[in-house]
Design a protein around this motif. Structure first.
Motif, PDB file in Angstrom:
ATOM      1  N   CYS A  53      26.036  55.806  -3.104  1.00  0.00           N
ATOM      2  CA  CYS A  53      27.079  54.893  -2.625  1.00  0.00           C
ATOM      3  C   CYS A  53      26.664  54.224  -1.328  1.00  0.00           C
ATOM      4  CB  CYS A  53      28.374  55.678  -2.422  1.00  0.00           C
ATOM      5  SG  CYS A  53      29.655  54.765  -1.547  1.00  0.00           S
ATOM      6  N   LEU A  54      26.943  52.945  -1.230  1.00  0.00           N
ATOM      7  CA  LEU A  54      26.771  52.191   0.006  1.00  0.00           C
ATOM      8  C   LEU A  54      28.146  51.696   0.440  1.00  0.00           C
ATOM      9  CD1 LEU A  54      24.881  50.823   2.121  1.00  0.00           C
ATOM     10  CD2 LEU A  54      24.876  48.819   0.613  1.00  0.00           C
ATOM     11  N   LEU A  55      28.583  52.089   1.612  1.00  0.00           N
ATOM     12  CA  LEU A  55      29.878  51.689   2.150  1.00  0.00           C
ATOM     13  C   LEU A  55      29.661  50.678   3.262  1.00  0.00           C
ATOM     14  CD1 LEU A  55      32.957  52.068   2.257  1.00  0.00           C
ATOM     15  CD2 LEU A  55      32.587  53.973   3.840  1.00  0.00           C
ATOM     16  N   GLU A  56      30.220  49.484   3.072  1.00  0.00           N
ATOM     17  CA  GLU A  56      30.078  48.416   4.055  1.00  0.00           C
ATOM     18  C   GLU A  56      31.450  47.814   4.319  1.00  0.00           C
ATOM     19  OE1 GLU A  56      25.737  46.463   3.232  1.00  0.00           O
ATOM     20  OE2 GLU A  56      27.271  46.017   1.743  1.00  0.00           O
ATOM     21  N   ASP A  57      32.031  48.147   5.458  1.00  0.00           N
ATOM     22  CA  ASP A  57      33.342  47.623   5.847  1.00  0.00           C
ATOM     23  C   ASP A  57      34.376  47.867   4.738  1.00  0.00           C
ATOM     24  OD1 ASP A  57      32.299  46.711   8.300  1.00  0.00           O
ATOM     25  OD2 ASP A  57      31.561  44.887   7.347  1.00  0.00           O
ATOM     26  N   SER A  58      34.871  46.779   4.127  1.00  0.00           N
ATOM     27  CA  SER A  58      35.935  46.927   3.140  1.00  0.00           C
ATOM     28  C   SER A  58      35.402  47.007   1.711  1.00  0.00           C
ATOM     29  CB  SER A  58      36.918  45.757   3.235  1.00  0.00           C
ATOM     30  OG  SER A  58      36.253  44.533   2.918  1.00  0.00           O
ATOM     31  N   LYS A  59      34.082  47.114   1.538  1.00  0.00           N
ATOM     32  CA  LYS A  59      33.499  47.190   0.208  1.00  0.00           C
ATOM     33  C   LYS A  59      32.649  48.443   0.058  1.00  0.00           C
ATOM     34  CE  LYS A  59      33.313  42.285  -1.121  1.00  0.00           C
ATOM     35  NZ  LYS A  59      34.151  42.453  -2.323  1.00  0.00           N
ATOM     36  N   SER A  60      32.643  48.973  -1.157  1.00  0.00           N
ATOM     37  CA  SER A  60      31.726  50.067  -1.479  1.00  0.00           C
ATOM     38  C   SER A  60      31.051  49.760  -2.803  1.00  0.00           C
ATOM     39  CB  SER A  60      32.464  51.412  -1.549  1.00  0.00           C
ATOM     40  OG  SER A  60      33.416  51.429  -2.596  1.00  0.00           O
ATOM     41  N   TYR A  61      29.755  50.052  -2.839  1.00  0.00           N
ATOM     42  CA  TYR A  61      28.931  49.795  -4.025  1.00  0.00           C
ATOM     43  C   TYR A  61      28.369  51.131  -4.496  1.00  0.00           C
ATOM     44  CZ  TYR A  61      24.584  48.592  -6.503  1.00  0.00           C
ATOM     45  OH  TYR A  61      23.557  48.520  -7.407  1.00  0.00           O
ATOM     46  N   HIS A  62      28.450  51.401  -5.810  1.00  0.00           N
ATOM     47  CA  HIS A  62      28.093  52.713  -6.354  1.00  0.00           C
ATOM     48  C   HIS A  62      27.161  52.565  -7.549  1.00  0.00           C
ATOM     49  CE1 HIS A  62      31.773  54.404  -4.275  1.00  0.00           C
ATOM     50  NE2 HIS A  62      32.090  53.124  -4.392  1.00  0.00           N
ATOM     51  N   GLU A  63      26.174  53.450  -7.625  1.00  0.00           N
ATOM     52  CA  GLU A  63      25.300  53.569  -8.785  1.00  0.00           C
ATOM     53  C   GLU A  63      25.427  54.998  -9.319  1.00  0.00           C
ATOM     54  OE1 GLU A  63      21.908  50.527  -6.964  1.00  0.00           O
ATOM     55  OE2 GLU A  63      21.430  52.648  -7.321  1.00  0.00           O
ATOM     56  N   ILE A  64      25.644  55.129 -10.618  1.00  0.00           N
ATOM     57  CA  ILE A  64      25.820  56.446 -11.231  1.00  0.00           C
ATOM     58  C   ILE A  64      24.659  56.696 -12.189  1.00  0.00           C
ATOM     59  CG2 ILE A  64      27.345  57.933 -12.585  1.00  0.00           C
ATOM     60  CD1 ILE A  64      29.696  56.248 -11.646  1.00  0.00           C
ATOM     61  N   TYR A  65      23.970  57.837 -12.005  1.00  0.00           N
ATOM     62  CA  TYR A  65      22.783  58.173 -12.783  1.00  0.00           C
ATOM     63  C   TYR A  65      22.980  59.495 -13.522  1.00  0.00           C
ATOM     64  CZ  TYR A  65      20.309  54.709  -9.904  1.00  0.00           C
ATOM     65  OH  TYR A  65      19.914  53.551  -9.280  1.00  0.00           O
ATOM     66  N   ASP A  66      22.302  59.645 -14.667  1.00  0.00           N
ATOM     67  CA  ASP A  66      22.291  60.943 -15.340  1.00  0.00           C
ATOM     68  C   ASP A  66      21.154  61.790 -14.779  1.00  0.00           C
ATOM     69  OD1 ASP A  66      19.910  60.074 -16.517  1.00  0.00           O
ATOM     70  OD2 ASP A  66      20.800  59.709 -18.484  1.00  0.00           O
ATOM     71  N   LYS A  67      20.991  63.007 -15.306  1.00  0.00           N
ATOM     72  CA  LYS A  67      20.007  63.945 -14.745  1.00  0.00           C
ATOM     73  C   LYS A  67      18.569  63.489 -14.971  1.00  0.00           C
ATOM     74  CE  LYS A  67      19.984  66.951 -18.850  1.00  0.00           C
ATOM     75  NZ  LYS A  67      20.227  68.333 -19.348  1.00  0.00           N
ATOM     76  N   GLU A  68      18.365  62.573 -15.940  1.00  0.00           N
ATOM     77  CA  GLU A  68      17.023  62.036 -16.192  1.00  0.00           C
ATOM     78  C   GLU A  68      16.723  60.832 -15.290  1.00  0.00           C
ATOM     79  OE1 GLU A  68      19.065  62.745 -18.920  1.00  0.00           O
ATOM     80  OE2 GLU A  68      18.006  64.648 -19.235  1.00  0.00           O
ATOM     81  N   GLY A  69      17.694  60.443 -14.471  1.00  0.00           N
ATOM     82  CA  GLY A  69      17.497  59.305 -13.581  1.00  0.00           C
ATOM     83  C   GLY A  69      17.800  57.965 -14.211  1.00  0.00           C
ATOM     84  N   CYS A  70      18.430  57.966 -15.394  1.00  0.00           N
ATOM     85  CA  CYS A  70      18.800  56.712 -16.052  1.00  0.00           C
ATOM     86  C   CYS A  70      20.106  56.182 -15.452  1.00  0.00           C
ATOM     87  CB  CYS A  70      18.970  56.925 -17.550  1.00  0.00           C
ATOM     88  SG  CYS A  70      17.447  57.356 -18.411  1.00  0.00           S
ATOM     89  N   LEU A  71      20.133  54.897 -15.154  1.00  0.00           N
ATOM     90  CA  LEU A  71      21.330  54.273 -14.600  1.00  0.00           C
ATOM     91  C   LEU A  71      22.406  54.176 -15.671  1.00  0.00           C
ATOM     92  CD1 LEU A  71      22.741  52.770 -12.259  1.00  0.00           C
ATOM     93  CD2 LEU A  71      21.665  50.664 -13.100  1.00  0.00           C
ATOM     94  N   LEU A  72      23.577  54.740 -15.393  1.00  0.00           N
ATOM     95  CA  LEU A  72      24.695  54.732 -16.334  1.00  0.00           C
ATOM     96  C   LEU A  72      25.672  53.600 -16.052  1.00  0.00           C
ATOM     97  CD1 LEU A  72      25.525  58.565 -16.341  1.00  0.00           C
ATOM     98  CD2 LEU A  72      24.153  57.314 -18.021  1.00  0.00           C
ATOM     99  N   THR A  73      25.993  53.427 -14.781  1.00  0.00           N
ATOM    100  CA  THR A  73      27.081  52.515 -14.430  1.00  0.00           C
ATOM    101  C   THR A  73      26.901  51.956 -13.024  1.00  0.00           C
ATOM    102  OG1 THR A  73      28.532  53.984 -15.688  1.00  0.00           O
ATOM    103  CG2 THR A  73      29.602  52.282 -14.409  1.00  0.00           C
ATOM    104  N   LEU A  74      27.335  50.711 -12.834  1.00  0.00           N
ATOM    105  CA  LEU A  74      27.443  50.109 -11.515  1.00  0.00           C
ATOM    106  C   LEU A  74      28.916  49.869 -11.217  1.00  0.00           C
ATOM    107  CD1 LEU A  74      24.679  47.337 -11.780  1.00  0.00           C
ATOM    108  CD2 LEU A  74      24.467  49.532 -10.620  1.00  0.00           C
ATOM    109  N   VAL A  75      29.327  50.186  -9.999  1.00  0.00           N
ATOM    110  CA  VAL A  75      30.731  50.029  -9.615  1.00  0.00           C
ATOM    111  C   VAL A  75      30.798  49.399  -8.220  1.00  0.00           C
ATOM    112  CG1 VAL A  75      32.966  51.172  -9.323  1.00  0.00           C
ATOM    113  CG2 VAL A  75      31.239  52.186 -10.852  1.00  0.00           C
ATOM    114  N   GLU A  76      31.741  48.499  -8.041  1.00  0.00           N
ATOM    115  CA  GLU A  76      31.994  47.937  -6.713  1.00  0.00           C
ATOM    116  C   GLU A  76      33.498  47.861  -6.482  1.00  0.00           C
ATOM    117  OE1 GLU A  76      29.586  44.680  -4.525  1.00  0.00           O
ATOM    118  OE2 GLU A  76      31.289  43.633  -5.424  1.00  0.00           O
TER     119      GLU A  76
END
Length: 259
Positions: free
Chosen positions: A229-252
């Motif tokens: 997660c990156l938190l910047e003022d009023s926004k947060s950006y998230h990357e969710i990965y599985d145990k193999e390191g594969c990107l599952l989801t992007l969230v903002e």
């Protein structure tokens, strides 16, 4: 197009400790409305599976102005538009009992062919189910919703240092009848990544105003996920990965101070 409206009362289980409507609960209410819309058009829940196809949720873009709706009735209206015969854009507008617009959203769906294991066009006869020969232009309100919501997908950022990293173990009830993690759970995970065992202050002091989410890969039962997660003022950006390191989801999220 054939729209559909359903009223729901916000239940105790759908609000947080401050009686504010939880975002994952709001998302589920939108999902419920779309399901009832489909059934109202005479389509069985498994109508695509019987044709060897499946709807796959690609993204959400959601705006929620307020959230103090505990024990109050909300009215959810949905309609679908199709883009290039490939994408289904399902729009939602939500009003309170006084008829005031309290939020709106769009979800983007694609169709996958089971046998070919690839994206295909939305069948023409399925598209026609959602429209009438008497269809006219969008209403002023519908046009406002369409123009206000971007369907462009959230993009992965190049980040060196994240504000938080957190591992979360999957629970049994995170898995839905499709055999993978329900789309609302990723929102819960992303929000939880802003807390620690010692500090919940950010979620205590803030609520979500906007959500953008893109689903990259299904998560099957078991194991853990890693959220960066990156938190910047009023926004947060998230990357969710599985145990193999594969990107599952992007969230903002866009956040505002809790009133």
């Amino acid at each position: 197009m054939k729209d559909y409206t359903k009223s729901m009362i916000v239940d105790f289980k759908e609000v947080d400790r401050y009686l504010h409507l939880k975002l994952d609960a709001f998302l589920q209410m939108l999902n419920t409305t779309s399901m009832y819309h489909t059934v109202s058009l005479g389509l069985a829940p498994d109508y695509m599976e019987k044709r060897g196809m499946v709807w796959v949720l690609y993204s959400w873009n959601i705006k929620l102005f307020k959230g103090d709706y505990y024990a109050r009735k909300l009215q959810f209206t949905t309609f679908a538009l199709f883009h290039k015969d490939i994408y289904s854009h399902r729009y939602f507008l939500v009003k309170d009992e006084e008829g005031t617009l309290v939020g709106y959203a769009v979800s983007v769906w694609i169709v996958i062919d089971f046998e070919k294991r690839k994206m295909v066009k939305v069948p023409e006869d399925v598209q026609k189910v959602y429209f009438s020969q008497f269809d006219s232009e969008l209403t002023k309100e519908q046009a406002y919703i369409v123009e206000s919501l971007s369907t462009a997908p959230l993009k992965k950022r190049k980040i060196q240092d994240y504000t938080y990293e957190k591992e979360i173990e999957l629970r049994f009830h995170d898995i839905d009848s499709n055999g993978h993690v329900n789309n609302t759970v990723y929102v819960e995970w992303a929000m939880e990544s802003l807390t620690t065992d010692e500090d919940e202050s950010f979620l205590q002091d803030h609520v979500v105003e906007d959500l953008s989410i893109v689903y990259k890969k299904e998560k099957m039962p078991g194991g853990k996920v890693l959220i960066r997660c990156l938190l910047e003022d009023s926004k947060s950006y998230h990357e969710i990965y599985d145990k193999e390191g594969c990107l599952l989801t992007l969230v903002e999220f866009t956040w505002k101070k809790r009133s």
